[in-house]
Motif scaffolding. Structure first.
Motif, PDB file in Angstrom:
ATOM      1  N   UNK A 463       0.571  -1.296  -0.066  1.00  0.00           N
ATOM      2  CA  UNK A 463      -0.079  -0.005  -0.102  1.00  0.00           C
ATOM      3  C   UNK A 463       0.848   1.276   0.111  1.00  0.00           C
ATOM      4  N   UNK A 464       2.034   1.341   0.793  1.00  0.00           N
ATOM      5  CA  UNK A 464       2.834   2.237   1.087  1.00  0.00           C
ATOM      6  C   UNK A 464       3.440   2.645  -0.252  1.00  0.00           C
ATOM      7  N   UNK A 465       3.961   1.585  -0.991  1.00  0.00           N
ATOM      8  CA  UNK A 465       4.881   1.596  -2.190  1.00  0.00           C
ATOM      9  C   UNK A 465       4.010   2.387  -3.312  1.00  0.00           C
ATOM     10  N   UNK A 466       2.663   1.594  -3.392  1.00  0.00           N
ATOM     11  CA  UNK A 466       1.941   1.901  -4.360  1.00  0.00           C
ATOM     12  C   UNK A 466       1.464   3.555  -4.410  1.00  0.00           C
ATOM     13  N   UNK A 467       1.165   4.020  -3.353  1.00  0.00           N
ATOM     14  CA  UNK A 467       0.728   5.256  -3.101  1.00  0.00           C
ATOM     15  C   UNK A 467       1.888   6.180  -3.445  1.00  0.00           C
ATOM     16  N   UNK A 468       3.292   5.681  -3.333  1.00  0.00           N
ATOM     17  CA  UNK A 468       4.307   6.624  -3.817  1.00  0.00           C
ATOM     18  C   UNK A 468       5.546   6.074  -4.235  1.00  0.00           C
ATOM     19  N   UNK A 469       5.135   5.497  -5.691  1.00  0.00           N
ATOM     20  CA  UNK A 469       6.210   4.568  -6.308  1.00  0.00           C
ATOM     21  C   UNK A 469       7.392   5.337  -6.752  1.00  0.00           C
ATOM     22  N   UNK A 470       7.731   6.291  -6.838  1.00  0.00           N
ATOM     23  CA  UNK A 470       8.646   7.210  -7.285  1.00  0.00           C
ATOM     24  C   UNK A 470       9.963   7.510  -6.344  1.00  0.00           C
ATOM     25  N   UNK A 471       9.616   7.569  -5.171  1.00  0.00           N
ATOM     26  CA  UNK A 471      10.667   8.219  -4.386  1.00  0.00           C
ATOM     27  C   UNK A 471      11.769   7.011  -3.743  1.00  0.00           C
ATOM     28  N   UNK A 472      12.765   7.358  -3.677  1.00  0.00           N
ATOM     29  CA  UNK A 472      13.888   6.566  -3.012  1.00  0.00           C
ATOM     30  C   UNK A 472      13.870   5.194  -3.317  1.00  0.00           C
ATOM     31  N   UNK A 473      13.902   4.391  -2.340  1.00  0.00           N
ATOM     32  CA  UNK A 473      13.914   2.808  -2.661  1.00  0.00           C
ATOM     33  C   UNK A 473      12.466   2.299  -3.137  1.00  0.00           C
ATOM     34  N   UNK A 474      11.223   3.271  -2.920  1.00  0.00           N
ATOM     35  CA  UNK A 474      10.110   2.708  -3.563  1.00  0.00           C
ATOM     36  C   UNK A 474      10.296   2.368  -5.129  1.00  0.00           C
ATOM     37  N   UNK A 475      11.143   3.235  -5.754  1.00  0.00           N
ATOM     38  CA  UNK A 475      11.617   3.229  -7.282  1.00  0.00           C
ATOM     39  C   UNK A 475      11.613   1.621  -7.476  1.00  0.00           C
ATOM     40  N   UNK A 476      12.492   0.964  -6.682  1.00  0.00           N
ATOM     41  CA  UNK A 476      12.835  -0.412  -6.976  1.00  0.00           C
ATOM     42  C   UNK A 476      11.836  -1.316  -6.404  1.00  0.00           C
ATOM     43  N   UNK A 477      11.497  -1.058  -5.423  1.00  0.00           N
ATOM     44  CA  UNK A 477      10.113  -1.864  -4.815  1.00  0.00           C
ATOM     45  C   UNK A 477      10.627  -2.377  -3.193  1.00  0.00           C
ATOM     46  N   UNK A 478       9.508  -1.828  -2.328  1.00  0.00           N
ATOM     47  CA  UNK A 478       9.630  -2.300  -0.967  1.00  0.00           C
ATOM     48  C   UNK A 478       8.787  -3.370  -0.467  1.00  0.00           C
ATOM     49  N   UNK A 479       7.935  -4.102  -1.344  1.00  0.00           N
ATOM     50  CA  UNK A 479       7.154  -5.217  -0.947  1.00  0.00           C
ATOM     51  C   UNK A 479       7.789  -6.243  -0.351  1.00  0.00           C
TER      52      UNK A 479
END
Length: 755
Positions: A463-479
């Motif tokens: 949910x967090x990664x989907x809401x913010x897909x572009x910043x920091x490590x979210x870009x690669x994926x945090x799931x």
């Protein structure tokens, strides 16, 4: 008995069930007289009783040190009952030949019921435990493995024990986490959510506890057999626990027996990257966690190396020889590596992903080849999405392509073009960054198998990664995955392993940097211990099939695999950012001689152009897993030439620089003193010495060398010029030689050879 018949029996005994007689194979012998079993080589031997299983004697043949009986292991259960090795009896003994003149003896153990007639105990049906002891002809120590098949909830388990009465113990606890413990201060890591500051808060990279009675968090136990810390020439007994630096990883000594064990009472929960700000200790007097073994299940417990040194310096040498000759696969120790992490101006990325595409690969590879780099690692930007792990290309586009407008990075999905570039630039090997236990929510793998996510933490991160897909490590994926989860495409861990194998077989990858590792509890799935074990077992399968592939673990946070669960498999990435020379040297010095510097990755020439000479930075680089972690196009021509010269020197003498090292002089962390590293092959009595004058006022120091034996003479030569520095007796080297350095922040590198 004819010679041919005797030879046939000996060969059979080298691999198979051992019923009787003696077998000597490749310098290792196994004896079985029906009541005891002996495993030995020319250095050490260990004897076990079979009826009530346990060690009856260990002898170091070199020093005459003789250790008495001990229970090899103890299991404590949640119901407060306990099982000792003496409660089990041997039902079978198997002997296997292992590579490089080794023999593995496996004891198949079952619980035993007392005989009603007072005779030998009677084995109960079923295998409870398998204990395997492996010994090689050239090492004074035993590798110990345990497979547990006895159902239960285990809250404490001793993995190996040795009887050494009257000793003084030193327990070494190792911390990773350069992100949390930046080396510019001994107290750099201080979790901010007091009072939850845990047992690692404020600690340096190695913390040593000594005493005649102790039980502390540690992964290396050293027993000084004469009970006097002031002497260093007496025999040593040591144990190395290949387990992550959890609080529950313990070394203990009670004045008579030394042991390494896992004490679950120290564990509550580990919060992965959030541990930098908060650490939760178990507030209760008893354990709240356990290691579970279900009926019909087998669990592989952590490995131990129990070794013997003729003195303090031989202790670390025996363990290094075990690592270098036996534990390590064929990964390229001393490899010179480039990692593209520093190529990141958000030209074609929005967060942590780098800016590597084919054109940038061409630019960086050309400079890398000039420097002499051998492995070219693409960091997180190469992949379209974590979870799918395919090159960002027309056949596998980045999920955000329509919104970012960024073009495909590579022309093909098999890295044919990239491999062509590397082949044209000196034949560099391809390496890849991966976060194997995490995923991007937009990946095909997760979209087709949402049940693979770890509940609840993985669902929350989606949910967090989907809401913010572009910043920091979210870009690669945090799931976060659950390695034991099952989806339409099968078991998750099998999917991860298949993608790693595809990268090897199709993309041509020969080096992996595994990052974002955190062992978490998944509701209805793997707990944190099972999570880690699933990952480690997968890595071991890949290494077994591809021994030439290097597996690097990012250890910049604690509680991943550091120290020896990682070190026993390959190098680590230890220091993010750009350590100053005193920090980089401190990382090597504080871990020596226990953790080989050649396994500690940190940025080479990371501070180029910032006040230190290129020659000084080159000398600092020598002791580590040499890795260029910056944008190579930022180097000046002079810096490229200097880097190439020092890389050439490193490669010319890398068999020396990749050895274990002794820390000399003073801890370099303050930055205004002298320090030194001595790389040493204790068997060949040769190596190298680097002496560093940091920002110190005095221009000379007397440097005493370690591990120098006998009364031969040694020639010392300048590593850069080949000019003789002098010929010295072994006694002179032990007493100390004078090294002069006229300039502050300069170094002298010398080669040492016996004449």
């Amino acid at each position: 008995m004819s010679r041919r018949t005797a030879l046939s029996i000996a060969l059979a005994l080298c691999a198979g069930s051992l019923v009787a007689l003696t077998a000597t194979c490749g310098g290792v012998y196994v004896e079985n007289d029906g009541e005891t079993v002996v495993l030995g080589n020319r250095y050490v031997h260990r004897t076990w009783s079979k009826a009530a299983f346990g060690t009856t004697e260990i002898v170091d043949e070199r020093t005459g040190l003789r250790l008495g009986a001990s229970d090899d292991f103890t299991l404590e259960l949640a119901d407060a009952s306990s099982i000792s090795s003496r409660d089990l009896t041997v039902t079978d003994v198997r002997v296997a030949q292992v590579p490089h003149d080794g023999r593995a003896v496996t004891f198949v153990l079952a619980l035993a019921a007392p005989s009603p007639l007072g005779g030998a105990p009677t084995p109960l049906p079923g295998v409870a435990i398998e204990r395997t002891y492996t010994l090689w002809a050239d090492v004074a120590g035993f590798q110990v493995d345990t497979i547990l098949a006895l159902p239960g909830a285990y809250t404490d388990y001793t993995l190996d024990a040795v009887a050494v009465p009257g000793a003084i113990a030193a327990a070494h606890h190792f911390n990773a986490g350069y992100d949390w413990r930046g080396s510019d201060s001994f107290y750099d890591w201080q979790p901010t959510a007091a009072p939850f500051n845990g047992s690692h808060a404020g600690q340096d990279h190695r913390v040593t506890t000594t005493g005649a009675n102790l039980d502390v968090t540690a992964q290396w136990l050293s027993l000084d057999t004469d009970g006097d810390l002031a002497t260093t020439s007496d025999p040593r007994v040591f144990q190395v626990l290949q387990r992550v630096n959890y609080d529950s990883s313990h070394a203990a000594y009670d004045g008579a027996v030394g042991r390494v064990h896992v004490d679950m009472a120290d564990d509550l929960v580990y919060l992965g990257p959030f541990e930098g700000d908060i650490h939760l200790d178990n507030p209760l007097p008893g354990p709240v966690r356990a290691r579970f073994v279900e009926p019909g299940e087998t669990v592989r417990l952590e490995r131990v190396f129990t070794g013997f040194g003729i003195d303090a310096d031989d202790e670390a040498w025996q363990h290094f020889r075990y690592l270098a000759r036996h534990a390590w696969s064929k990964w390229r120790v001393g490899d010179v590596v480039f990692n593209s992490n520093g190529v990141d101006a958000n030209r074609i990325s929005t967060g942590a992903k780098d800016d590597m595409d084919l054109a940038e690969t061409v630019r960086q590879a050309a400079i890398a080849a000039r420097i002499g780099i051998e492995t070219f690692v693409l960091d997180d930007g190469w992949q379209a999405a974590s979870g799918d792990w395919c090159p960002d290309s027309p056949d596998c586009p980045e999920p955000r392509k329509a919104t970012t407008g960024f073009p495909d990075r590579f022309p093909d999905s098999e890295f044919s073009a990239v491999r062509g570039v590397l082949a044209a630039n000196g034949g560099m090997r391809l390496g890849l960054w991966m976060s194997p236990m995490h995923f991007n929510p937009a990946s095909h793998a997760y979209q087709g198998n949402p049940t693979w996510a770890c509940t609840p933490i993985g669902d929350g991160l989606v949910l967090y990664n989907t809401a913010d897909p572009d910043s920091s490590s979210n870009e690669a994926g945090l799931g976060t995955w659950d390695p034991s989860a099952i989806g339409p495409d099968g078991v998750l861990i099998d999917h991860i392993e298949s993608r790693i194998r595809r990268a090897i077989d199709v993309y041509g990858a020969r080096y992996f940097k595994f990052d974002f590792l955190a062992w978490v509890d998944c509701a209805g799935g793997a707990d944190a211990y099972e999570y880690r074990e699933e990952f480690v077992a997968m890595v071991d399968r890949v290494i077994a099939d591809h021994p030439d592939v290097t597996i690097q673990i990012d250890e910049t946070n604690d509680y991943r695999l550091f120290p020896f669960e990682s070190v026993a498999r390959g190098p680590s990435w230890y220091a993010n950012g750009s350590p100053r020379p005193n920090e980089a040297l401190h990382n090597l010095w504080i871990h020596a001689p226990y953790v080989p510097g050649a396994t500690l990755g940190q940025g080479a020439f990371a501070r180029a152009g910032q006040g230190w000479s290129a020659d000084y930075l080159g000398a600092v680089m020598l002791g580590s897993h040499v890795t260029f972690f910056t944008d190579l196009t930022r180097f000046s021509e002079a810096e490229i030439d200097a880097a190439a010269r020092w890389v050439g020197l490193y490669k010319k003498y890398r068999t020396r620089f990749a050895m274990m090292s002794f820390p000399l002089l003073d801890d370099p962390l303050p930055g205004d003193n002298w320090t030194g590293l001595q790389w040493w092959n204790a068997g060949a009595q040769r190596g190298a010495l680097a002496v560093y004058r940091q920002d110190a006022a005095d221009d000379r120091r007397v440097v005493a060398l370690r591990g120098v034996r006998g009364d031969r003479s040694f020639l010392l030569r300048d590593a850069e010029t080949g000019e003789a520095f002098g010929t010295f007796s072994a006694a002179q080297l032990r007493a100390g030689i004078t090294v002069t350095l006229p300039q502050r922040n300069s170094a002298r590198v010398l080669l040492i050879d016996r004449v």
